[in-house]
Design a protein around this motif. Structure first.
Motif, PDB file in Angstrom:
ATOM      1  N   UNK A 198       0.856  -1.183   0.000  1.00  0.00           N
ATOM      2  CA  UNK A 198       0.000   0.000   0.000  1.00  0.00           C
ATOM      3  C   UNK A 198       0.893   1.234   0.000  1.00  0.00           C
ATOM      4  N   UNK A 199       0.621   2.150  -0.898  1.00  0.00           N
ATOM      5  CA  UNK A 199       1.438   3.356  -1.037  1.00  0.00           C
ATOM      6  C   UNK A 199       0.702   4.557  -0.442  1.00  0.00           C
ATOM      7  N   UNK A 200       1.340   5.218   0.510  1.00  0.00           N
ATOM      8  CA  UNK A 200       0.901   6.504   1.044  1.00  0.00           C
ATOM      9  C   UNK A 200      -0.520   6.524   1.599  1.00  0.00           C
ATOM     10  N   UNK A 201      -0.863   5.514   2.387  1.00  0.00           N
ATOM     11  CA  UNK A 201      -2.134   5.501   3.097  1.00  0.00           C
ATOM     12  C   UNK A 201      -2.171   6.694   4.051  1.00  0.00           C
ATOM     13  N   UNK A 202      -3.261   7.453   4.034  1.00  0.00           N
ATOM     14  CA  UNK A 202      -3.358   8.672   4.842  1.00  0.00           C
ATOM     15  C   UNK A 202      -3.179   8.412   6.337  1.00  0.00           C
ATOM     16  N   UNK A 203      -3.778   7.335   6.849  1.00  0.00           N
ATOM     17  CA  UNK A 203      -3.651   7.032   8.283  1.00  0.00           C
ATOM     18  C   UNK A 203      -2.200   6.729   8.638  1.00  0.00           C
ATOM     19  N   UNK A 204      -1.508   5.980   7.790  1.00  0.00           N
ATOM     20  CA  UNK A 204      -0.096   5.665   8.043  1.00  0.00           C
ATOM     21  C   UNK A 204       0.753   6.926   7.975  1.00  0.00           C
ATOM     22  N   UNK A 205       0.475   7.786   7.010  1.00  0.00           N
ATOM     23  CA  UNK A 205       1.229   9.038   6.891  1.00  0.00           C
ATOM     24  C   UNK A 205       1.019   9.907   8.126  1.00  0.00           C
ATOM     25  N   UNK A 206      -0.204   9.961   8.630  1.00  0.00           N
ATOM     26  CA  UNK A 206      -0.496  10.773   9.813  1.00  0.00           C
ATOM     27  C   UNK A 206       0.294  10.285  11.023  1.00  0.00           C
ATOM     28  N   UNK A 207       0.427   8.972  11.168  1.00  0.00           N
ATOM     29  CA  UNK A 207       1.175   8.419  12.302  1.00  0.00           C
ATOM     30  C   UNK A 207       2.665   8.709  12.209  1.00  0.00           C
ATOM     31  N   UNK A 208       3.166   8.937  11.002  1.00  0.00           N
ATOM     32  CA  UNK A 208       4.599   9.217  10.820  1.00  0.00           C
ATOM     33  C   UNK A 208       4.923  10.700  10.944  1.00  0.00           C
ATOM     34  N   UNK A 209       3.911  11.523  11.071  1.00  0.00           N
ATOM     35  CA  UNK A 209       4.026  12.942  11.412  1.00  0.00           C
ATOM     36  C   UNK A 209       4.541  13.833  10.292  1.00  0.00           C
ATOM     37  N   UNK A 210       5.295  14.886  10.668  1.00  0.00           N
ATOM     38  CA  UNK A 210       5.571  16.013   9.779  1.00  0.00           C
ATOM     39  C   UNK A 210       6.347  15.696   8.498  1.00  0.00           C
ATOM     40  N   UNK A 211       7.138  14.660   8.447  1.00  0.00           N
ATOM     41  CA  UNK A 211       7.868  14.319   7.225  1.00  0.00           C
ATOM     42  C   UNK A 211       6.953  13.739   6.150  1.00  0.00           C
ATOM     43  N   UNK A 212       5.699  13.463   6.515  1.00  0.00           N
ATOM     44  CA  UNK A 212       4.776  12.793   5.605  1.00  0.00           C
ATOM     45  C   UNK A 212       3.420  13.505   5.598  1.00  0.00           C
ATOM     46  N   UNK A 213       3.337  14.655   4.905  1.00  0.00           N
ATOM     47  CA  UNK A 213       2.078  15.403   4.864  1.00  0.00           C
ATOM     48  C   UNK A 213       0.940  14.550   4.293  1.00  0.00           C
ATOM     49  N   UNK A 214      -0.273  14.875   4.716  1.00  0.00           N
ATOM     50  CA  UNK A 214      -1.457  14.107   4.321  1.00  0.00           C
ATOM     51  C   UNK A 214      -1.915  14.441   2.907  1.00  0.00           C
ATOM     52  N   UNK A 215      -2.848  13.615   2.441  1.00  0.00           N
ATOM     53  CA  UNK A 215      -3.605  13.840   1.210  1.00  0.00           C
ATOM     54  C   UNK A 215      -2.784  13.798  -0.073  1.00  0.00           C
ATOM     55  N   UNK A 216      -1.971  12.752  -0.226  1.00  0.00           N
ATOM     56  CA  UNK A 216      -1.289  12.508  -1.492  1.00  0.00           C
ATOM     57  C   UNK A 216      -2.372  12.113  -2.491  1.00  0.00           C
ATOM     58  N   UNK A 217      -2.316  12.644  -3.696  1.00  0.00           N
ATOM     59  CA  UNK A 217      -3.364  12.378  -4.689  1.00  0.00           C
ATOM     60  C   UNK A 217      -3.372  10.901  -5.088  1.00  0.00           C
ATOM     61  N   UNK A 218      -4.542  10.435  -5.483  1.00  0.00           N
ATOM     62  CA  UNK A 218      -4.684   9.046  -5.932  1.00  0.00           C
ATOM     63  C   UNK A 218      -3.807   8.775  -7.153  1.00  0.00           C
ATOM     64  N   UNK A 219      -3.681   9.759  -8.055  1.00  0.00           N
ATOM     65  CA  UNK A 219      -2.814   9.603  -9.230  1.00  0.00           C
ATOM     66  C   UNK A 219      -1.358   9.414  -8.817  1.00  0.00           C
ATOM     67  N   UNK A 220      -0.909  10.189  -7.831  1.00  0.00           N
ATOM     68  CA  UNK A 220       0.475  10.068  -7.361  1.00  0.00           C
ATOM     69  C   UNK A 220       0.704   8.707  -6.711  1.00  0.00           C
TER      70      UNK A 220
END
Length: 189
Positions: free
Chosen positions: A116-138
């Motif tokens: 799974x690439x860039x799941x929003x919940x996982x990104x949120x848990x990793x904090x500031x280095x991983x901003x939320x809402x990566x586009x589905x196309x990306x």
């Protein structure tokens, strides 16, 4: 090539961390990994009846376990990209813990096509280095790039496998050497 080397290094670090989380107290930020006792004997031969009597084997419970690989952008085009959180909820394998580090080990497989690439919940848990809402196309572009024949080649090599080859030190602070197979290449890490 630098991206693949970085992915291999981060994958190795993630697998070693998953093993250590199963054997010791997990860091505060990471939820503990769940393992279910297994009746199966570890694939590695046990050297004596004393070791066999004290070895505990666990199989990884895929629905209760997760792997997270943090991939940081780098190189000359770094400013154009973003950091990625690659995760898996399909881990398979087993971990065995003996009386000593030397009698302990693990075998883990990760199906690459279900990463799974860039799941929003996982990104949120990793904090500031991983901003939320990566586009589905990306997300789709990153996954397609990762699975292409020149990188993971998910069509022909559907799994990454990691197996302990030597563990020394104490059970609370082990030094782990493992073989990691990605595609048709095995490396010692």
């Amino acid at each position: 090539m630098a991206t693949m080397t970085r992915l291999r290094t981060l994958t190795a670090l993630a697998f070693t961390t998953a093993l250590l989380a199963a054997c010791t107290v997990a860091p505060e930020r990471v939820p503990p990994r769940t393992v279910v006792p297994s009746d199966a004997t570890p694939a590695r031969a046990l050297s004596s009846p004393q070791v066999e009597a004290t070895t505990k084997s666990y199989r990884i419970a895929p629905m209760e376990s997760s792997l997270r690989i943090l991939v940081y952008r780098g190189g000359t085009m770094a400013r154009l990209g973003h950091n990625h959180v690659i995760s898996s909820a399909d881990l398979q394998g087993q971990i065995w813990r003996g009386a000593t580090a030397e009698s302990s080990g693990f075998e883990i497989e990760v199906p690459v096509n279900t990463l799974i690439v860039d799941d929003n919940a996982a990104r949120a848990e990793e904090r500031e280095d991983f901003p939320l809402n990566v586009s589905e196309d990306a997300k789709a572009g990153t996954k397609a790039n990762m699975l292409r024949p020149t990188l993971l080649d998910g069509e022909h090599f559907p799994k990454i496998s990691i197996r302990a080859t030597r563990i020394t030190g104490s059970t609370t602070s082990p030094d782990v050497v493992a073989s990691m197979r990605i595609k048709d290449q095995t490396r010692e890490i």
